[in-house]
Design a protein around this motif. Structure first.
Motif, PDB file in Angstrom:
ATOM      1  N   ASN A  74      -8.860   2.103   3.000  1.00  0.00           N
ATOM      2  CA  ASN A  74      -8.404   1.778   4.350  1.00  0.00           C
ATOM      3  C   ASN A  74      -7.515   0.544   4.294  1.00  0.00           C
ATOM      4  O   ASN A  74      -7.912  -0.479   3.740  1.00  0.00           O
ATOM      5  CB  ASN A  74      -9.591   1.494   5.268  1.00  0.00           C
ATOM      6  N   VAL A  75      -6.321   0.637   4.861  1.00  0.00           N
ATOM      7  CA  VAL A  75      -5.386  -0.478   4.885  1.00  0.00           C
ATOM      8  C   VAL A  75      -5.135  -0.863   6.337  1.00  0.00           C
ATOM      9  O   VAL A  75      -4.779  -0.005   7.155  1.00  0.00           O
ATOM     10  CB  VAL A  75      -4.053  -0.111   4.194  1.00  0.00           C
ATOM     11  N   LYS A  76      -5.314  -2.137   6.639  1.00  0.00           N
ATOM     12  CA  LYS A  76      -5.140  -2.621   8.004  1.00  0.00           C
ATOM     13  C   LYS A  76      -3.724  -2.326   8.499  1.00  0.00           C
ATOM     14  O   LYS A  76      -2.743  -2.623   7.836  1.00  0.00           O
ATOM     15  CB  LYS A  76      -5.398  -4.133   8.052  1.00  0.00           C
ATOM     16  N   GLY A  77      -3.647  -1.726   9.671  1.00  0.00           N
ATOM     17  CA  GLY A  77      -2.359  -1.411  10.262  1.00  0.00           C
ATOM     18  C   GLY A  77      -1.735  -0.127   9.756  1.00  0.00           C
ATOM     19  O   GLY A  77      -0.701   0.298  10.254  1.00  0.00           O
ATOM     20  N   VAL A  78      -2.357   0.497   8.756  1.00  0.00           N
ATOM     21  CA  VAL A  78      -1.834   1.725   8.173  1.00  0.00           C
ATOM     22  C   VAL A  78      -2.839   2.865   8.293  1.00  0.00           C
ATOM     23  O   VAL A  78      -2.503   3.992   8.594  1.00  0.00           O
ATOM     24  CB  VAL A  78      -1.453   1.515   6.684  1.00  0.00           C
ATOM     25  N   GLY A  79      -4.113   2.564   8.049  1.00  0.00           N
ATOM     26  CA  GLY A  79      -5.148   3.587   7.990  1.00  0.00           C
ATOM     27  C   GLY A  79      -5.401   3.974   6.552  1.00  0.00           C
ATOM     28  O   GLY A  79      -5.305   3.145   5.651  1.00  0.00           O
ATOM     29  N   LYS A  80      -5.703   5.247   6.336  1.00  0.00           N
ATOM     30  CA  LYS A  80      -5.981   5.723   4.983  1.00  0.00           C
ATOM     31  C   LYS A  80      -4.705   5.715   4.136  1.00  0.00           C
ATOM     32  O   LYS A  80      -3.642   6.118   4.596  1.00  0.00           O
ATOM     33  CB  LYS A  80      -6.554   7.132   5.027  1.00  0.00           C
ATOM     34  N   SER A 115       0.833  -1.185   0.000  1.00  0.00           N
ATOM     35  CA  SER A 115       0.000   0.000   0.000  1.00  0.00           C
ATOM     36  C   SER A 115       0.872   1.242   0.000  1.00  0.00           C
ATOM     37  O   SER A 115       1.979   1.232   0.521  1.00  0.00           O
ATOM     38  CB  SER A 115      -0.918   0.011   1.215  1.00  0.00           C
ATOM     39  N   LEU A 116       0.372   2.318  -0.570  1.00  0.00           N
ATOM     40  CA  LEU A 116       1.082   3.586  -0.621  1.00  0.00           C
ATOM     41  C   LEU A 116       0.436   4.510   0.391  1.00  0.00           C
ATOM     42  O   LEU A 116      -0.723   4.879   0.260  1.00  0.00           O
ATOM     43  CB  LEU A 116       0.988   4.185  -2.028  1.00  0.00           C
ATOM     44  N   ARG A 117       1.195   4.870   1.435  1.00  0.00           N
ATOM     45  CA  ARG A 117       0.636   5.662   2.521  1.00  0.00           C
ATOM     46  C   ARG A 117       0.374   7.091   2.084  1.00  0.00           C
ATOM     47  O   ARG A 117       1.071   7.645   1.243  1.00  0.00           O
ATOM     48  CB  ARG A 117       1.581   5.672   3.722  1.00  0.00           C
ATOM     49  N   LYS A 118      -0.634   7.723   2.721  1.00  0.00           N
ATOM     50  CA  LYS A 118      -0.963   9.112   2.422  1.00  0.00           C
ATOM     51  C   LYS A 118       0.217  10.027   2.698  1.00  0.00           C
ATOM     52  O   LYS A 118       0.475  10.963   1.954  1.00  0.00           O
ATOM     53  CB  LYS A 118      -2.169   9.536   3.262  1.00  0.00           C
ATOM     54  N   GLU A 119       0.969   9.758   3.776  1.00  0.00           N
ATOM     55  CA  GLU A 119       2.089  10.616   4.134  1.00  0.00           C
ATOM     56  C   GLU A 119       3.155  10.662   3.053  1.00  0.00           C
ATOM     57  O   GLU A 119       3.895  11.627   2.931  1.00  0.00           O
ATOM     58  CB  GLU A 119       2.735  10.149   5.449  1.00  0.00           C
ATOM     59  N   ASP A 120       3.248   9.604   2.241  1.00  0.00           N
ATOM     60  CA  ASP A 120       4.282   9.541   1.227  1.00  0.00           C
ATOM     61  C   ASP A 120       4.042  10.524   0.081  1.00  0.00           C
ATOM     62  O   ASP A 120       4.929  10.769  -0.719  1.00  0.00           O
ATOM     63  CB  ASP A 120       4.382   8.122   0.650  1.00  0.00           C
ATOM     64  N   SER A 121       2.832  11.067  -0.025  1.00  0.00           N
ATOM     65  CA  SER A 121       2.528  11.963  -1.144  1.00  0.00           C
ATOM     66  C   SER A 121       3.220  13.306  -1.010  1.00  0.00           C
ATOM     67  O   SER A 121       3.482  13.970  -2.004  1.00  0.00           O
ATOM     68  CB  SER A 121       1.019  12.185  -1.262  1.00  0.00           C
ATOM     69  N   SER A 122       3.528  13.725   0.210  1.00  0.00           N
ATOM     70  CA  SER A 122       4.075  15.070   0.409  1.00  0.00           C
ATOM     71  C   SER A 122       5.410  15.263  -0.289  1.00  0.00           C
ATOM     72  O   SER A 122       5.724  16.362  -0.730  1.00  0.00           O
ATOM     73  CB  SER A 122       4.230  15.357   1.906  1.00  0.00           C
ATOM     74  N   SER A 123       6.200  14.221  -0.420  1.00  0.00           N
ATOM     75  CA  SER A 123       7.512  14.366  -1.060  1.00  0.00           C
ATOM     76  C   SER A 123       7.412  14.320  -2.573  1.00  0.00           C
ATOM     77  O   SER A 123       8.409  14.437  -3.259  1.00  0.00           O
ATOM     78  CB  SER A 123       8.453  13.257  -0.578  1.00  0.00           C
ATOM     79  N   MET A 124       6.208  14.158  -3.109  1.00  0.00           N
ATOM     80  CA  MET A 124       6.044  14.084  -4.552  1.00  0.00           C
ATOM     81  C   MET A 124       5.448  15.361  -5.127  1.00  0.00           C
ATOM     82  O   MET A 124       5.054  15.398  -6.267  1.00  0.00           O
ATOM     83  CB  MET A 124       5.129  12.904  -4.908  1.00  0.00           C
ATOM     84  N   ARG A 125       5.369  16.432  -4.333  1.00  0.00           N
ATOM     85  CA  ARG A 125       4.570  17.560  -4.771  1.00  0.00           C
ATOM     86  C   ARG A 125       5.298  18.582  -5.625  1.00  0.00           C
ATOM     87  O   ARG A 125       4.809  18.968  -6.678  1.00  0.00           O
ATOM     88  CB  ARG A 125       3.987  18.266  -3.547  1.00  0.00           C
ATOM     89  N   HIS A 126       6.404  19.079  -5.164  1.00  0.00           N
ATOM     90  CA  HIS A 126       6.968  20.257  -5.808  1.00  0.00           C
ATOM     91  C   HIS A 126       8.255  19.908  -6.571  1.00  0.00           C
ATOM     92  O   HIS A 126       8.221  19.114  -7.485  1.00  0.00           O
ATOM     93  CB  HIS A 126       7.171  21.351  -4.765  1.00  0.00           C
ATOM     94  N   SER A 127       9.386  20.486  -6.210  1.00  0.00           N
ATOM     95  CA  SER A 127      10.605  20.321  -7.012  1.00  0.00           C
ATOM     96  C   SER A 127      11.111  18.890  -7.014  1.00  0.00           C
ATOM     97  O   SER A 127      11.806  18.475  -7.932  1.00  0.00           O
ATOM     98  CB  SER A 127      11.693  21.255  -6.477  1.00  0.00           C
ATOM     99  N   LYS A 128      10.776  18.105  -5.987  1.00  0.00           N
ATOM    100  CA  LYS A 128      11.314  16.751  -5.900  1.00  0.00           C
ATOM    101  C   LYS A 128      10.537  15.753  -6.766  1.00  0.00           C
ATOM    102  O   LYS A 128      10.906  14.593  -6.851  1.00  0.00           O
ATOM    103  CB  LYS A 128      11.312  16.287  -4.445  1.00  0.00           C
TER     104      LYS A 128
END
Length: 198
Positions: A61-67, A1-14
Motif C-alpha cells: 500500500n502506497v499513500k496517495g496511490v493505493g496498491k 512506487s510502481l503503480r499496479k496500472e503500469d503493469s498492463s503495458s509490460m505484458r505482451h508485444s511491448k
C-alpha cells in the motif's frame, strides 16, 4: 512506487521495448550513507488475471496511490554536530543516513505459469527493481546535497541559531527531494501511457 496500472503495458508485444530501460539499472548508484533492505511478497497464479488479483490483494500500500506492484519507504536520519571555536559556532559534522525499505514482487508459481506469463513477469520484476533503485538513488543524492549544504553553513554567534539554520537547510532539501520523487513517478506514468497508445 510502481503503480499496479503500469503493469498492463509490460505484458505482451511491448515487453521488448523495456530492454533499453532495463539497461539503465546499472546506472543507479548509492553511497555508503544508504542502507537498503529488500522484502518480497509472493504473487501466486498461472494466468495474467490471477496475477493481477494477487497484486491487488498482496501488493504494498502506497499513500496517495493505493496498491502498487513495488514500493520504497525512505527515511532520512540527520546527524549534525556543532562546536564553539574562537567565540563562534561551527558545523563540525553533517551526516545524513538513508534507510530504504524496498518491497518487490516474486512469482511463486513460475514453473506452472505459461511461457508468456513467465516472460512478462520477469520483465515486470526487472523493471520494478530498476524503478525502486532509482527512488533510492534520488534519496541518496539528496542526502548528499543536504550534508554539503549543512557543512557549508556560515558560523553563527551561538549554536542554537546555527542549529536552526541547519534544520531549515535540511527541510529545504527534503522538499526538493519529495518533488523529485513525485516527478520521477509522474514521468514514468506518462511514458507508460504513451507506450499503450502506440
Amino acid at each position: 512506487s510502481l503503480r499496479k496500472e503500469d503493469s498492463s503495458s509490460m505484458r505482451h508485444s511491448k515487453v521488448a521495448a523495456l530492454g533499453a530501460v532495463l539497461i539503465l539499472a546499472g546506472c543507479t548508484s548509492t553511497g555508503s550513507r544508504t542502507d537498503v533492505s529488500v522484502d518480497y511478497y509472493d504473487v501466486k497464479g498461472t494466468s495474467f488475471a490471477q496475477v493481477d488479483r494477487q497484486i491487488a490483494l498482496h501488493g504494498p500500500n502506497v499513500k496517495g496511490v493505493g496498491k502498487a506492484i513495488a514500493s520504497t519507504n525512505i527515511r532520512m536520519l540527520p546527524n549534525v554536530s556543532f562546536s564553539i571555536l574562537n567565540g563562534k559556532c561551527y558545523v563540525t559534522k553533517a551526516k545524513i543516513r538513508v534507510k530504504a525499505d524496498v518491497t518487490l514482487p516474486r512469482l511463486s508459481d513460475r514453473s506452472k505459469a505459461k511461457k508468456d506469463l513467465q516472460g512478462a513477469f520477469s520483465n515486470i520484476e526487472r523493471y520494478a527493481q530498476w524503478h525502486e533503485a532509482v527512488h533510492v538513488s534520488i534519496a541518496d543524492k539528496h542526502a548528499e546535497m543536504a550534508e554539503t549544504r549543512i557543512r557549508n553553513l556560515q558560523p553563527r554567534a551561538n549554536c542554537p541559531d546555527l542549529r536552526s539554520d541547519a534544520v531549515r537547510e535540511f527541510e529545504k532539501v527534503m522538499v526538493r527531494h519529495r518533488k523529485q520523487q513525485l516527478k520521477f513517478d509522474a514521468d514514468e506514468q506518462r511514458r507508460f501511457a504513451k507506450a499503450r497508445q502506440s
